[in-house]
Write a protein that holds these residues in place. Structure first.
Motif, PDB file in Angstrom:
ATOM      1  N   GLN A   1       6.497  -8.879  -1.167  1.00  0.00           N
ATOM      2  CA  GLN A   1       6.400  -7.522  -1.695  1.00  0.00           C
ATOM      3  C   GLN A   1       4.935  -7.200  -1.940  1.00  0.00           C
ATOM      4  N   LEU A   2       4.449  -6.184  -1.259  1.00  0.00           N
ATOM      5  CA  LEU A   2       3.068  -5.772  -1.413  1.00  0.00           C
ATOM      6  C   LEU A   2       2.895  -4.908  -2.650  1.00  0.00           C
ATOM      7  N   THR A   3       1.790  -5.090  -3.329  1.00  0.00           N
ATOM      8  CA  THR A   3       1.414  -4.176  -4.395  1.00  0.00           C
ATOM      9  C   THR A   3       0.403  -3.215  -3.780  1.00  0.00           C
ATOM     10  N   VAL A   4       0.737  -1.930  -3.832  1.00  0.00           N
ATOM     11  CA  VAL A   4      -0.066  -0.902  -3.186  1.00  0.00           C
ATOM     12  C   VAL A   4      -0.554   0.085  -4.241  1.00  0.00           C
ATOM     13  N   VAL A   5      -1.841   0.392  -4.213  1.00  0.00           N
ATOM     14  CA  VAL A   5      -2.378   1.468  -5.039  1.00  0.00           C
ATOM     15  C   VAL A   5      -2.672   2.631  -4.109  1.00  0.00           C
ATOM     16  N   VAL A   6      -2.148   3.782  -4.476  1.00  0.00           N
ATOM     17  CA  VAL A   6      -2.384   5.014  -3.719  1.00  0.00           C
ATOM     18  C   VAL A   6      -3.307   5.890  -4.554  1.00  0.00           C
ATOM     19  N   VAL A   7      -4.450   6.243  -3.983  1.00  0.00           N
ATOM     20  CA  VAL A   7      -5.375   7.144  -4.657  1.00  0.00           C
ATOM     21  C   VAL A   7      -5.134   8.524  -4.068  1.00  0.00           C
ATOM     22  N   GLU A   8      -4.505   9.386  -4.865  1.00  0.00           N
ATOM     23  CA  GLU A   8      -4.135  10.730  -4.408  1.00  0.00           C
ATOM     24  C   GLU A   8      -4.106  11.656  -5.615  1.00  0.00           C
ATOM     25  N   GLU A   9      -4.937  12.695  -5.586  1.00  0.00           N
ATOM     26  CA  GLU A   9      -5.022  13.612  -6.720  1.00  0.00           C
ATOM     27  C   GLU A   9      -3.894  14.636  -6.729  1.00  0.00           C
ATOM     28  N   ASP A  10      -3.353  14.991  -5.578  1.00  0.00           N
ATOM     29  CA  ASP A  10      -2.285  15.986  -5.485  1.00  0.00           C
ATOM     30  C   ASP A  10      -0.937  15.321  -5.787  1.00  0.00           C
ATOM     31  N   ARG A  11      -0.266  15.771  -6.841  1.00  0.00           N
ATOM     32  CA  ARG A  11       0.971  15.137  -7.298  1.00  0.00           C
ATOM     33  C   ARG A  11       2.066  15.164  -6.235  1.00  0.00           C
ATOM     34  N   ASP A  12       2.263  16.297  -5.565  1.00  0.00           N
ATOM     35  CA  ASP A  12       3.316  16.405  -4.553  1.00  0.00           C
ATOM     36  C   ASP A  12       3.062  15.462  -3.374  1.00  0.00           C
ATOM     37  N   ARG A  13       1.795  15.389  -2.942  1.00  0.00           N
ATOM     38  CA  ARG A  13       1.460  14.469  -1.851  1.00  0.00           C
ATOM     39  C   ARG A  13       1.654  13.025  -2.299  1.00  0.00           C
ATOM     40  N   ALA A  14       1.312  12.743  -3.529  1.00  0.00           N
ATOM     41  CA  ALA A  14       1.489  11.382  -4.049  1.00  0.00           C
ATOM     42  C   ALA A  14       2.968  10.984  -4.022  1.00  0.00           C
ATOM     43  N   ILE A  15       3.831  11.895  -4.430  1.00  0.00           N
ATOM     44  CA  ILE A  15       5.274  11.617  -4.413  1.00  0.00           C
ATOM     45  C   ILE A  15       5.749  11.362  -2.994  1.00  0.00           C
ATOM     46  N   ALA A  16       5.276  12.187  -2.044  1.00  0.00           N
ATOM     47  CA  ALA A  16       5.672  12.013  -0.639  1.00  0.00           C
ATOM     48  C   ALA A  16       5.188  10.662  -0.094  1.00  0.00           C
ATOM     49  N   ILE A  17       3.994  10.266  -0.462  1.00  0.00           N
ATOM     50  CA  ILE A  17       3.442   8.978  -0.004  1.00  0.00           C
ATOM     51  C   ILE A  17       4.245   7.821  -0.590  1.00  0.00           C
ATOM     52  N   VAL A  18       4.541   7.900  -1.885  1.00  0.00           N
ATOM     53  CA  VAL A  18       5.326   6.848  -2.533  1.00  0.00           C
ATOM     54  C   VAL A  18       6.695   6.728  -1.876  1.00  0.00           C
ATOM     55  N   ASP A  19       7.342   7.865  -1.617  1.00  0.00           N
ATOM     56  CA  ASP A  19       8.653   7.839  -0.959  1.00  0.00           C
ATOM     57  C   ASP A  19       8.555   7.197   0.421  1.00  0.00           C
ATOM     58  N   ALA A  20       7.540   7.580   1.185  1.00  0.00           N
ATOM     59  CA  ALA A  20       7.364   7.016   2.529  1.00  0.00           C
ATOM     60  C   ALA A  20       7.123   5.515   2.463  1.00  0.00           C
ATOM     61  N   LEU A  21       6.336   5.076   1.490  1.00  0.00           N
ATOM     62  CA  LEU A  21       6.067   3.646   1.338  1.00  0.00           C
ATOM     63  C   LEU A  21       7.325   2.882   0.974  1.00  0.00           C
ATOM     64  N   ARG A  22       8.072   3.407   0.052  1.00  0.00           N
ATOM     65  CA  ARG A  22       9.286   2.700  -0.387  1.00  0.00           C
ATOM     66  C   ARG A  22      10.352   2.682   0.707  1.00  0.00           C
ATOM     67  N   ASN A  23      10.340   3.691   1.574  1.00  0.00           N
ATOM     68  CA  ASN A  23      11.295   3.722   2.685  1.00  0.00           C
ATOM     69  C   ASN A  23      10.865   2.812   3.832  1.00  0.00           C
ATOM     70  N   GLY A  24       9.549   2.629   4.005  1.00  0.00           N
ATOM     71  CA  GLY A  24       9.052   1.904   5.167  1.00  0.00           C
ATOM     72  C   GLY A  24       8.665   0.461   4.931  1.00  0.00           C
ATOM     73  N   ALA A  25       8.532   0.062   3.666  1.00  0.00           N
ATOM     74  CA  ALA A  25       8.076  -1.302   3.397  1.00  0.00           C
ATOM     75  C   ALA A  25       8.544  -1.736   2.014  1.00  0.00           C
ATOM     76  N   ASP A  26       8.569  -3.031   1.794  1.00  0.00           N
ATOM     77  CA  ASP A  26       8.925  -3.575   0.488  1.00  0.00           C
ATOM     78  C   ASP A  26       7.646  -3.579  -0.349  1.00  0.00           C
ATOM     79  N   CYS A  27       7.490  -2.538  -1.183  1.00  0.00           N
ATOM     80  CA  CYS A  27       6.235  -2.354  -1.914  1.00  0.00           C
ATOM     81  C   CYS A  27       6.473  -2.063  -3.385  1.00  0.00           C
ATOM     82  N   ASN A  28       5.502  -2.454  -4.155  1.00  0.00           N
ATOM     83  CA  ASN A  28       5.393  -2.056  -5.543  1.00  0.00           C
ATOM     84  C   ASN A  28       4.219  -1.078  -5.554  1.00  0.00           C
ATOM     85  N   VAL A  29       4.495   0.217  -5.753  1.00  0.00           N
ATOM     86  CA  VAL A  29       3.486   1.256  -5.564  1.00  0.00           C
ATOM     87  C   VAL A  29       3.016   1.814  -6.900  1.00  0.00           C
ATOM     88  N   HIS A  30       1.695   1.962  -7.029  1.00  0.00           N
ATOM     89  CA  HIS A  30       1.080   2.577  -8.201  1.00  0.00           C
ATOM     90  C   HIS A  30       0.195   3.713  -7.704  1.00  0.00           C
TER      91      HIS A  30
END
Length: 194
Positions: A4-33
């Motif tokens: 399980q990868l720990t991923v930090v996403v640096v994204e100031e736009d809240r909606d884009r951050a949510i979309a990125i987190v969703d894509a990460l959780r759907n595409g890989a086994d990740c712990n996303v911050h």
């Protein structure tokens, strides 16, 4: 890397951050911050000790790029940067700063996993090359010290190179030390006496 990868996403736009987190959780086994504010970025990233950092920036400036890449520790972990436009020449600056992947035309859900995999693979390859280079430099420095110590022994004892090396090796074995360490001690002592 762990399963399980720990991923930090640096994204100031809240909606884009949510979309990125969703894509990460759907595409890989990740712990996303998500880090939404870049102030104190280095500290925030260090808290999570991520396996990879994904940075999404519309139009980075050179100063912002340097701050973000330094803060995200590109020499410690892979960093993938997603930008909206070509940003004239910043790709080279990003790569020189240690960014593992620099992706133009922004971040899209279907590209996240392949870009992460590429960034991790590239980072691992560069880290291995750095380690091999450091090891080669260390070996070369040790070789120089051993050669210098052999020269000192040859001059002081009137012996040939093979006999000087044999003496260094025997001394190292008798003392339970490495030949390079014995050579270093001899060269240092010679410097103090000479």
């Amino acid at each position: 890397m762990a399963n399980q990868l720990t991923v930090v996403v640096v994204e100031e736009d809240r909606d884009r951050a949510i979309a990125i987190v969703d894509a990460l959780r759907n595409g890989a086994d990740c712990n996303v911050h998500v880090v939404g504010n870049t102030s104190g970025l280095a500290r925030k990233i260090a808290e999570y000790a991520p396996d990879i950092v994904l940075i999404d920036i519309d139009h980075p400036t050179r100063d912002m790029l340097e701050e973000l890449t330094l803060a995200s520790g590109p020499l410690e972990r892979p960093v993938a940067m997603f930008v909206s436009g070509a940003a004239g020449g910043l790709a080279q600056t990003a790569i020189e700063a240690g960014v593992s992947a620099y992706v133009v035309d922004g971040l899209s859900a279907e590209r996240i996993k392949p870009v992460m995999d590429t960034a991790i693979a590239r980072f691992s390859m560069v880290r291995q090359m750095r380690n091999e280079l450091a090891e080669t430099r260390r070996a070369l420095e040790e070789r120089k010290v051993i050669d210098r110590a052999k020269g000192l022994l040859m001059k002081a004892k009137g012996i040939d190179e093979d006999a000087a090396y044999a003496l260094l090796r025997k001394t190292a074995m008798d003392q339970g030390r490495r030949v390079a360490d014995v050579a270093e001690a001899l060269v240092t002592a010679s410097g103090l006496l000479g």
